[in-house]
Structure formats: C-alpha cells, structure tokens
Design a protein around this motif. Structure first.
Motif, short mmCIF file in Angstrom:
data_model
loop_
_atom_site.label_atom_id
_atom_site.label_comp_id
_atom_site.label_asym_id
_atom_site.label_seq_id
_atom_site.Cartn_x
_atom_site.Cartn_y
_atom_site.Cartn_z
N PRO A 1 -39.29 34.22 23.75
CA PRO A 1 -39.46 35.10 24.91
C PRO A 1 -38.16 35.71 25.40
CG PRO A 1 -39.51 32.82 25.61
CD PRO A 1 -39.44 32.80 24.11
N ALA A 2 -38.29 36.86 26.03
CA ALA A 2 -37.16 37.50 26.69
C ALA A 2 -36.52 36.52 27.67
CB ALA A 2 -37.62 38.75 27.43
N GLY A 3 -35.21 36.49 27.68
CA GLY A 3 -34.48 35.58 28.56
C GLY A 3 -33.95 34.34 27.87
N ALA A 4 -34.43 34.05 26.67
CA ALA A 4 -33.96 32.86 25.96
C ALA A 4 -32.50 33.03 25.56
CB ALA A 4 -34.81 32.62 24.71
N GLY A 5 -31.68 32.00 25.84
CA GLY A 5 -30.28 32.01 25.46
C GLY A 5 -30.08 31.52 24.05
N LEU A 6 -28.82 31.37 23.64
CA LEU A 6 -28.50 31.02 22.26
C LEU A 6 -29.10 29.69 21.85
CD1 LEU A 6 -27.07 31.63 19.62
CD2 LEU A 6 -24.98 30.65 20.59
N ASP A 7 -28.98 28.66 22.69
CA ASP A 7 -29.50 27.34 22.33
C ASP A 7 -31.01 27.37 22.16
OD1 ASP A 7 -26.95 26.32 22.38
OD2 ASP A 7 -27.14 25.42 24.37
N ASP A 8 -31.70 27.98 23.10
CA ASP A 8 -33.16 28.04 23.02
C ASP A 8 -33.60 28.92 21.85
OD1 ASP A 8 -33.51 26.39 25.19
OD2 ASP A 8 -33.69 28.04 26.63
N ALA A 9 -32.91 30.05 21.65
CA ALA A 9 -33.27 30.93 20.54
C ALA A 9 -33.07 30.25 19.21
CB ALA A 9 -32.44 32.22 20.61
N THR A 10 -31.96 29.51 19.06
CA THR A 10 -31.70 28.79 17.81
C THR A 10 -32.76 27.73 17.57
OG1 THR A 10 -29.30 29.18 18.03
CG2 THR A 10 -30.01 27.37 16.60
N LYS A 11 -33.12 27.01 18.60
CA LYS A 11 -34.14 25.97 18.45
C LYS A 11 -35.48 26.57 18.07
CE LYS A 11 -36.52 22.33 21.07
NZ LYS A 11 -36.60 21.65 22.39
N GLU A 12 -35.89 27.64 18.75
CA GLU A 12 -37.18 28.26 18.47
C GLU A 12 -37.20 28.91 17.09
OE1 GLU A 12 -39.99 28.12 20.28
OE2 GLU A 12 -38.92 26.75 21.59
N TRP A 13 -36.14 29.65 16.76
CA TRP A 13 -36.12 30.36 15.49
C TRP A 13 -36.02 29.40 14.30
CZ3 TRP A 13 -37.78 35.05 15.56
CH2 TRP A 13 -37.70 35.83 14.40
N GLY A 14 -35.45 28.20 14.55
CA GLY A 14 -35.35 27.21 13.49
C GLY A 14 -36.69 26.73 12.97
N ARG A 15 -37.75 27.01 13.73
CA ARG A 15 -39.08 26.62 13.27
C ARG A 15 -39.62 27.56 12.19
NH1 ARG A 15 -41.91 25.62 19.23
NH2 ARG A 15 -40.46 24.00 19.96
N TYR A 16 -38.99 28.72 12.05
CA TYR A 16 -39.50 29.73 11.12
C TYR A 16 -38.36 30.23 10.23
CZ TYR A 16 -42.72 29.60 15.06
OH TYR A 16 -43.54 29.17 16.07
N PRO A 17 -37.79 29.36 9.39
CA PRO A 17 -36.64 29.76 8.57
C PRO A 17 -37.00 30.91 7.63
CG PRO A 17 -37.56 27.68 7.79
CD PRO A 17 -38.22 27.97 9.11
N GLY A 18 -36.12 31.89 7.61
CA GLY A 18 -36.33 33.03 6.73
C GLY A 18 -37.19 34.13 7.30
N ALA A 19 -37.70 33.96 8.52
CA ALA A 19 -38.58 34.98 9.10
C ALA A 19 -37.79 36.25 9.44
CB ALA A 19 -39.25 34.44 10.36
N ALA A 20 -38.48 37.37 9.40
CA ALA A 20 -37.89 38.64 9.83
C ALA A 20 -37.97 38.76 11.35
CB ALA A 20 -38.63 39.81 9.18
N LEU A 21 -37.02 39.49 11.91
CA LEU A 21 -37.02 39.72 13.36
C LEU A 21 -37.87 40.95 13.67
CD1 LEU A 21 -34.29 38.13 12.74
CD2 LEU A 21 -33.42 39.18 14.83
N LEU A 22 -38.95 40.74 14.41
CA LEU A 22 -39.80 41.85 14.82
C LEU A 22 -39.77 41.98 16.34
CD1 LEU A 22 -43.02 41.39 12.62
CD2 LEU A 22 -40.89 42.55 12.06
N LEU A 23 -39.81 43.20 16.82
CA LEU A 23 -39.85 43.48 18.25
C LEU A 23 -41.21 44.05 18.60
CD1 LEU A 23 -36.39 45.28 18.62
CD2 LEU A 23 -36.88 42.85 18.95
N PRO A 24 -41.92 43.43 19.55
CA PRO A 24 -43.22 43.97 19.96
C PRO A 24 -43.05 45.25 20.76
CG PRO A 24 -42.64 42.08 21.31
CD PRO A 24 -41.58 42.19 20.26
N VAL A 25 -43.79 46.27 20.38
CA VAL A 25 -43.74 47.56 21.06
C VAL A 25 -44.76 47.57 22.20
CG1 VAL A 25 -43.85 50.07 20.73
CG2 VAL A 25 -43.07 48.59 18.86
#
Length: 217
Positions: free
Chosen positions: A71-95
């Motif tokens: 979610p918007a507002g997540a800092g580096l630690d939270d983003a790293t933890k969350e993104w670590g669940r999906y290794p290799g995923a592409a970054l998509l932005l919801p329009v």
C-alpha cells in the motif's frame, strides 16, 4: 540455485539478491515517496507467463492473482518485507487511484513532450514501454472523460492512436520489464509535486491529439 514463479526459472543467487534489492528500493520509493500502491505482477520468459497459464492472453503484463498490493505509505522496511513474499514479481501500478494514463505511440509522445515543455504546461510522470508506447500520467477520471473531451476539442472523428487507461488497468513501472520484451523507463520521472497531483487531461490532450494526428499521416 535459482528460484521460480509459476514454474519459470529466473536467476542465480548473486544476481537475484541485486535485483531484489533494486526492486525493493523502487517499491519503497513508489509507496513511501510518491504515495502509490504497487501490485506484484507476472513476468514472461521466452513468451511464457509466470502465472503458469499456458493460454495466458497477456504474458508478463498482469497482476498475480494471489498477491496482495504493497500500500501507499509503506516505507523501505515494510516494502522489503511485503515484496519478499513475491520474488521476481514485476512492479505494477494500479491506474485510476492516484492517476489515470493517456497512452500514445512513443514517437508522438516524445514530440508532444517537447512541445508541452516549451509551452510551459504542467506535466506529470511519463513512461516509455518496450512496445513503443508513451504513457502520460494525468489526474484520475481522465479515461472516463476522454471521449467527451475529444468531442469538445473536435477530435472525436479523427483516427487517433490515443487511448485512456483508468480503473481496473495497470501499468508496468520501471525498472521492471514488460512481457519479457525489455524494461519500462521514465521519459519524465515523478517528482514530489507531480506524483500526488498530476495535471488534468484537458491541459495536455489538445497537443497530444494534434501530434498523434500529424504523425499518423
């Protein structure tokens, strides 16, 4: 030893760690600095989509159905933890949340960008895709308003290579690749001023439509 998403082998550990660090930093920038949600997306290798569906109609260009957005507002630690669940995923932005998108052919987009900058008109972020498209980030609501805006400007009957992306759509964000074809890149990166308040579509649309019409013929 490599890792997989949906059965597609990616890369070995050293490269994986470097890529993961870069991706996590990018995710944290999008969520923490620009205030955008980031959705884990599929990737494509040799034409095969990591979602595992052999009949996938958008290989490497759609959200992972089982993944939760960062979610918007997540800092580096939270983003790293969350993104670590999906290794290799592409970054998509919801329009349709923080912005809509007006998409045109990249050559037309580059010409329009130069003209808009010379005119001193407000501009938001602009991406270029490996499929030859330029994506202008504009205020939410543009996709729904686009037919009426084109009508008011007299471009409704023109054969324009121009379309709006709105709620339900996603765009691939740098540094991710799109469908295995290459990375998406910024023509005009976001700033603190433009990320949270992209311009109204009507301010750019006249120039975009004119350039699209001129370069089509």
């Amino acid at each position: 030893m490599g890792f997989t998403i949906g059965g597609i082998r990616e890369m070995r550990s050293g490269s994986r760690r470097r890529v993961r660090t870069t991706e996590c930093t990018a995710v944290a920038e999008y969520t923490g600095l620009w205030g955008w949600d980031v959705v884990p997306g599929a990737r494509a290798v040799s034409g095969r989509c990591s979602c595992g569906d052999a009949s996938c109609t958008a290989p490497g260009a759609h959200p992972l159905s089982f993944a939760e957005p960062v979610p918007a507002g997540a800092g580096l630690d939270d983003a790293t933890k969350e993104w670590g669940r999906y290794p290799g995923a592409a970054l998509l932005l919801p329009v349709g949340r923080a912005f809509d998108v007006i998409e045109v052919a990249e050559p037309a987009g580059r010409l329009a960008l130069v003209r808009l900058e010379r005119m001193g008109l407000p501009l938001g972020p602009v991406c270029a895709t490996p499929t030859g498209r330029a994506q202008f980030f504009v205020a939410p609501g543009a996709a729904a308003e686009l037919p009426q805006l084109l009508y008011r400007m007299g471009w409704d009957d023109a054969d324009l290579d121009l379309r709006g992306l709105g709620p339900g759509d996603h765009v691939t964000a740098p540094p991710s690749d799109l469908g295995g074809l290459g990375p998406v890149r910024w023509l005009r990166p976001p700033t603190l001023d433009t990320a949270g308040a992209p311009p109204q579509a009507r301010l750019l649309l006249g120039t975009l439509a004119y350039i699209c019409h001129r370069t089509h013929f």
